[in-house]
Motif scaffolding. Structure first.
Motif, mmCIF file in Angstrom:
data_model
loop_
_atom_site.group_PDB
_atom_site.id
_atom_site.type_symbol
_atom_site.label_atom_id
_atom_site.label_comp_id
_atom_site.label_asym_id
_atom_site.label_seq_id
_atom_site.Cartn_x
_atom_site.Cartn_y
_atom_site.Cartn_z
ATOM 1 N N LYS A 322 0.811 -1.214 0.000
ATOM 2 C CA LYS A 322 0.000 0.000 0.000
ATOM 3 C C LYS A 322 0.848 1.270 0.000
ATOM 4 O O LYS A 322 0.363 2.346 -0.365
ATOM 5 N N LEU A 323 2.099 1.158 0.428
ATOM 6 C CA LEU A 323 2.953 2.325 0.556
ATOM 7 C C LEU A 323 4.127 2.200 -0.415
ATOM 8 O O LEU A 323 4.903 1.244 -0.329
ATOM 9 N N PRO A 324 4.291 3.163 -1.340
ATOM 10 C CA PRO A 324 5.393 3.083 -2.304
ATOM 11 C C PRO A 324 6.746 3.127 -1.604
ATOM 12 O O PRO A 324 6.915 3.812 -0.591
ATOM 13 N N PRO A 325 7.744 2.402 -2.107
ATOM 14 C CA PRO A 325 9.088 2.418 -1.508
ATOM 15 C C PRO A 325 9.663 3.829 -1.403
ATOM 16 O O PRO A 325 10.370 4.138 -0.436
ATOM 17 N N ARG A 326 9.373 4.689 -2.365
ATOM 18 C CA ARG A 326 9.898 6.050 -2.331
ATOM 19 C C ARG A 326 9.368 6.827 -1.122
ATOM 20 O O ARG A 326 10.085 7.585 -0.482
ATOM 21 N N THR A 327 8.091 6.593 -0.803
ATOM 22 C CA THR A 327 7.498 7.250 0.370
ATOM 23 C C THR A 327 8.140 6.737 1.652
ATOM 24 O O THR A 327 8.455 7.508 2.565
ATOM 25 N N ILE A 328 8.340 5.412 1.721
ATOM 26 C CA ILE A 328 8.983 4.837 2.911
ATOM 27 C C ILE A 328 10.385 5.401 3.079
ATOM 28 O O ILE A 328 10.798 5.766 4.193
ATOM 29 N N MET A 350 -4.266 4.255 9.162
ATOM 30 C CA MET A 350 -5.057 3.183 8.556
ATOM 31 C C MET A 350 -6.521 3.253 8.979
ATOM 32 O O MET A 350 -7.416 2.855 8.233
ATOM 33 N N GLY A 351 -6.754 3.759 10.189
ATOM 34 C CA GLY A 351 -8.125 3.844 10.683
ATOM 35 C C GLY A 351 -8.965 4.903 10.010
ATOM 36 O O GLY A 351 -10.191 4.930 10.175
ATOM 37 N N ASP A 352 -8.323 5.819 9.279
ATOM 38 C CA ASP A 352 -9.052 6.871 8.565
ATOM 39 C C ASP A 352 -9.405 6.367 7.170
ATOM 40 O O ASP A 352 -8.575 6.335 6.267
ATOM 41 N N GLN A 353 -10.676 5.975 6.996
ATOM 42 C CA GLN A 353 -11.107 5.384 5.738
ATOM 43 C C GLN A 353 -11.294 6.410 4.626
ATOM 44 O O GLN A 353 -11.514 6.049 3.471
ATOM 45 N N THR A 354 -11.213 7.710 4.962
ATOM 46 C CA THR A 354 -11.447 8.753 3.960
ATOM 47 C C THR A 354 -10.196 9.110 3.172
ATOM 48 O O THR A 354 -10.270 9.862 2.202
ATOM 49 N N ILE A 355 -9.041 8.583 3.568
ATOM 50 C CA ILE A 355 -7.782 8.955 2.909
ATOM 51 C C ILE A 355 -7.660 8.221 1.577
ATOM 52 O O ILE A 355 -7.763 6.992 1.518
ATOM 53 N N THR A 356 -7.413 8.986 0.527
ATOM 54 C CA THR A 356 -7.202 8.396 -0.796
ATOM 55 C C THR A 356 -5.736 7.977 -0.939
ATOM 56 O O THR A 356 -4.870 8.470 -0.205
ATOM 57 N N PRO A 357 -5.416 7.077 -1.878
ATOM 58 C CA PRO A 357 -4.011 6.694 -2.080
ATOM 59 C C PRO A 357 -3.102 7.879 -2.377
ATOM 60 O O PRO A 357 -1.944 7.900 -1.952
ATOM 61 N N GLU A 358 -3.624 8.897 -3.083
ATOM 62 C CA GLU A 358 -2.805 10.065 -3.401
ATOM 63 C C GLU A 358 -2.513 10.901 -2.152
ATOM 64 O O GLU A 358 -1.458 11.525 -2.043
ATOM 65 N N ALA A 359 -3.463 10.923 -1.227
ATOM 66 C CA ALA A 359 -3.294 11.736 -0.015
ATOM 67 C C ALA A 359 -2.537 11.005 1.084
ATOM 68 O O ALA A 359 -2.201 11.608 2.108
ATOM 69 N N LEU A 360 -2.255 9.715 0.878
ATOM 70 C CA LEU A 360 -1.615 8.926 1.934
ATOM 71 C C LEU A 360 -0.208 9.402 2.282
ATOM 72 O O LEU A 360 0.097 9.596 3.471
ATOM 73 N N PRO A 361 0.702 9.636 1.308
ATOM 74 C CA PRO A 361 2.058 10.082 1.684
ATOM 75 C C PRO A 361 2.081 11.378 2.487
ATOM 76 O O PRO A 361 2.734 11.427 3.539
ATOM 77 N N PRO A 362 1.381 12.458 2.048
ATOM 78 C CA PRO A 362 1.413 13.668 2.884
ATOM 79 C C PRO A 362 0.752 13.481 4.239
ATOM 80 O O PRO A 362 1.160 14.106 5.226
ATOM 81 N N LYS A 363 -0.262 12.602 4.307
ATOM 82 C CA LYS A 363 -0.910 12.347 5.594
ATOM 83 C C LYS A 363 0.061 11.663 6.553
ATOM 84 O O LYS A 363 0.139 12.027 7.745
ATOM 85 N N LEU A 364 0.801 10.685 6.066
ATOM 86 C CA LEU A 364 1.791 10.018 6.901
ATOM 87 C C LEU A 364 2.905 10.966 7.314
ATOM 88 O O LEU A 364 3.393 10.927 8.448
ATOM 89 N N TRP A 365 3.325 11.815 6.381
ATOM 90 C CA TRP A 365 4.379 12.790 6.698
ATOM 91 C C TRP A 365 3.938 13.699 7.851
ATOM 92 O O TRP A 365 4.696 13.928 8.797
ATOM 93 N N SER A 366 2.717 14.201 7.766
ATOM 94 C CA SER A 366 2.205 15.082 8.826
ATOM 95 C C SER A 366 2.104 14.346 10.154
ATOM 96 O O SER A 366 2.432 14.902 11.216
ATOM 97 N N ALA A 367 1.665 13.094 10.101
ATOM 98 C CA ALA A 367 1.546 12.313 11.336
ATOM 99 C C ALA A 367 2.911 12.067 11.961
ATOM 100 O O ALA A 367 3.076 12.156 13.186
ATOM 101 N N CYS A 368 3.909 11.758 11.139
ATOM 102 C CA CYS A 368 5.275 11.554 11.649
ATOM 103 C C CYS A 368 5.822 12.849 12.238
ATOM 104 O O CYS A 368 6.509 12.834 13.274
ATOM 105 N N ARG A 369 5.533 13.941 11.596
ATOM 106 C CA ARG A 369 6.018 15.239 12.082
ATOM 107 C C ARG A 369 5.444 15.544 13.454
ATOM 108 O O ARG A 369 6.169 15.986 14.360
ATOM 109 N N ARG A 370 4.149 15.287 13.647
ATOM 110 C CA ARG A 370 3.533 15.548 14.957
ATOM 111 C C ARG A 370 4.072 14.587 16.009
ATOM 112 O O ARG A 370 4.346 14.982 17.142
ATOM 113 N N GLN A 371 4.222 13.315 15.628
ATOM 114 C CA GLN A 371 4.653 12.302 16.587
ATOM 115 C C GLN A 371 6.081 12.543 17.067
ATOM 116 O O GLN A 371 6.420 12.274 18.223
#
Length: 644
Positions: A322-328, A350-371
């Motif tokens: 589900k996650l491209p190697p470049r994003t990882i 993963m629990g947010d069912q509204t996230i599209t595949p295109e929005a997944l990398p920036p969403k993960l980036w923001s989550a990592c930044r906050r964490q």
């Protein structure tokens, strides 16, 4: 029978034996082993103990090295608490109706194999506070009472001692460990197999990883893990000594390991070290850095952060295809996260069912930044980054260099790892930049733009808090800054860094020598820092030459010319600001830098709003005069000619 039944019957047999002694008011003759009172043979007793473990009374005797007489004293105290008929028995045995409670004299008179040394303060009964003696006219006639926790322990109820409840917390669960950390946990486990009382220091990695590592080592040994912050040990020794003594008893009853956690131990470091070194039960001191107190004899285990490969593997295990190697790769190179953080981020996203595949990398980036957001409120200020390239007015050459910097941050995974340009050691991969130029020319704004465009936090380091007059403190503060920032790869901004990074002086005294050590340490950390470190200075010539050699980029911010000043004026007023008759070419006649221009524009807007008018040239003229007074400069007619 189960252990609870086995334990109860074993205690009851000893209670009957001591009761018989009280009824006769004399010691019983040499008696068979207590287990025979259960109508068990010796072989049956051994089997029962092998299946379910020793009864609590026997465990106490083994843990604290009690003699048969001292064990009988514990039983005497337990009988007084558990059976109401023991009060008249005590009075009858002592020949005094008023003395209807156990005393040392009663124990010495009635219990087998008596010895007076059992009641000395250094003997186990009183040293470990298994019993308490009340106030009496003499020691031998003082009331004897069993400690409440010990009473419950004999009944099979093991819990945390009440005085410790506000000091320590249980560590009940732990996250799985990476392979490198599993090896370290197994090493610690082997140490405890050799020496069950082994205390040590664990440093490095992050607090959660160190805690998980110790927890995994405790489980196979049957140890419970309890945690206490180092701050609780800040009380005066006279206050802490009784509590620490209670913990030593608790750790032997459970058994348990105490994990003392502290990020900046400071003055408490040596005191904690001495306590850990002298403690008879296993204690782990968890701290990011290696302690430096003199005379340390404790073993030190150093846990490293997850390697890039371990982080990448974990992301792949959690996300699969589900996650491209470049994003990882981009997440791994930017954020230094532990296993629990990566797992928590993944489960949340993963629990947010509204996230599209295109929005997944920036969403993960923001989550990592906050964490991974650092907590350096006392040494650094996190700036709210909102500026974009449209807010920055610079010559083309400087803009080109800034965009090169962005490319270096974004493409580190490709260049350093995929293309192999990082080398085998991985040293010297830090990106350090010097912004040099007069005040107000956009140095801080450029840092804001870079952080915003990269999607990273920007921390402005408070040099007044970092630089200390005390030897070694500046170095410790710098270590805290870089260690905390490593987790998120945040952009570090050392604003007006001349005070910290000035030319290294010739060594004339010890102060000069330590000042040079601080500069050297800074150079080393900047070279190793994975993120972007930006230094700003008004006086480039004041910086040390050796320092400048280790700077990857130097960006000179020139004083803006007339055309640049006109552009800065034009961008200083948002579209929704009501303006009237503004002439940007005439405003550009004012010989000030961008920072001053923005001050004048803002102050003029307040003047116009207060008069209920659109912002006009006359409001800017009034604001310019105020700004020049602040700058202690004369406002010439040539600069404001034709404004009004």
């Amino acid at each position: 029978m189960d252990w609870a039944t086995w334990n109860r019957q074993f205690l009851e047999s000893h209670l009957r034996q001591v009761r018989q002694c009280l009824e006769r008011a004399e010691p019983s003759p040499p008696s068979p082993l207590a287990h025979l009172h259960l109508h068990l043979t010796t072989a049956q007793y051994v089997l029962q103990t092998a299946l379910h473990g020793a009864p609590a009374l026997e465990r106490l005797g083994l843990i604290f090295g009690l003699t048969p007489f001292e064990v009988a004293v514990l039983v005497l105290g337990a009988g007084m608490e558990l059976e109401a008929t023991w009060s008249p028995l005590c009075a009858q045995a002592q020949g005094d109706p008023q003395r209807n409670y156990p005393t040392p004299a009663l124990a010495l008179k009635c219990l087998p194999q008596p010895h007076w040394s059992a009641f000395t303060p250094a003997a186990p009964l009183r040293y470990w506070q298994l019993i308490h003696l009340g106030n009496g006219s003499t020691l031998s006639t003082s009331s004897l009472r069993l400690d409440e926790q010990i009473l419950h322990y004999l009944l099979g109820l093991n819990y945390l001692d009440t005085p410790l409840m506000h000091l320590v917390q249980p560590v009940a669960t732990a996250h799985p460990l990476a392979p490198s950390h599993q090896d370290l946990a197994q090493h610690l486990q082997k140490l405890w197999q050799t020496n069950p009382r082994q205390s040590l220091i664990i440093c490095g990695a992050d607090r959660a990883t160190r805690r998980d590592l110790v927890h995994q080592a405790c489980h196979p040994q049957g140890y419970e893990l309890w945690q206490a912050p180092a701050a609780v040990f800040a009380a005066p020794p006279k206050e802490m000594a009784p509590l620490l003594h209670r913990w030593q008893r608790q750790a032997q009853l459970t058994p348990a390991v105490l994990l003392i956690e502290g990020d900046a131990l400071g003055e408490k470091e040596q005191m904690l070290g001495q306590y850990v070194q002298n403690n008879p039960t296993p204690i782990i001191l968890s701290t990011p850095d290696r302690p430096a107190w003199p005379g340390n004899t404790l073993l030190i285990l150093e846990a490293q952060a997850l390697t890039l490969a371990e982080q990448r593997q974990l992301w792949q295990e959690l996300w699969g295809q589900k996650l491209p190697p470049r994003t990882i790769d981009s997440l791994v190179w930017q954020f230094q996260l532990n296993r629990s953080q990566i797992t928590h981020i993944s489960q949340t996203v993963m629990g947010d069912q509204t996230i599209t595949p295109e929005a997944l990398p920036p969403k993960l980036w923001s989550a990592c930044r906050r964490q991974s957001r650092t907590t350096l409120s006392d040494l650094a200020q996190r700036l709210n980054t909102q500026a974009s390239w449209d807010d920055l007015v610079l010559p083309a050459a400087q803009l080109h260099i800034l965009k090169e910097l962005m490319a270096q941050v974004r493409q580190r995974a490709t260049v350093y790892e995929t293309w192999g340009m990082g080398g085998k050691t991985g040293r010297g991969l830090g990106l350090s930049v010097l912004f040099a130029g007069p005040s107000g020319t956009g140095k801080t704004l450029a840092a804001d733009v870079l952080a915003h465009e990269l999607g990273l936090d920007l921390y402005r380091i408070d040099l007044s808090a970092v630089v200390s007059k005390y030897i070694g403190e500046t170095e410790k503060n710098l270590r805290r800054v870089f260690d905390a920032a490593e987790m998120s790869g945040a952009v570090l901004l050392f604003d007006e860094a001349d005070a910290l990074f000035g030319k290294r002086s010739e060594v004339k005294d010890s102060h000069d020598r330590y000042a040079n050590i601080e500069v050297g340490y800074l150079l080393q950390r900047m070279e190793a820092y994975r993120g972007l470190a930006i230094l700003t200075t008004n006086l480039k010539d004041a910086l040390d030459a050796a320092f400048l050699r280790r700077i990857r980029y130097i960006v000179r911010f020139p004083f803006p010319d007339a055309s640049q000043r006109a552009e800065i004026w034009r961008r200083s007023f948002p579209a929704q600001t009501p303006t009237q008759g503004l002439d940007y070419l005439k405003l550009a006649q004012l010989g000030v830098a961008g920072g001053n221009i923005r001050n004048i524009a803002l102050n003029a807007a307040f003047l116009a709003a207060d008069h209920g008018e659109p912002l006009q040239m006359r409001h800017l003229l009034l604001a310019a005069r105020s700004e020049y007074i602040k700058l202690e400069k004369p406002l010439t007619d040539a600069e404001v000619r034709g404004w009004v």
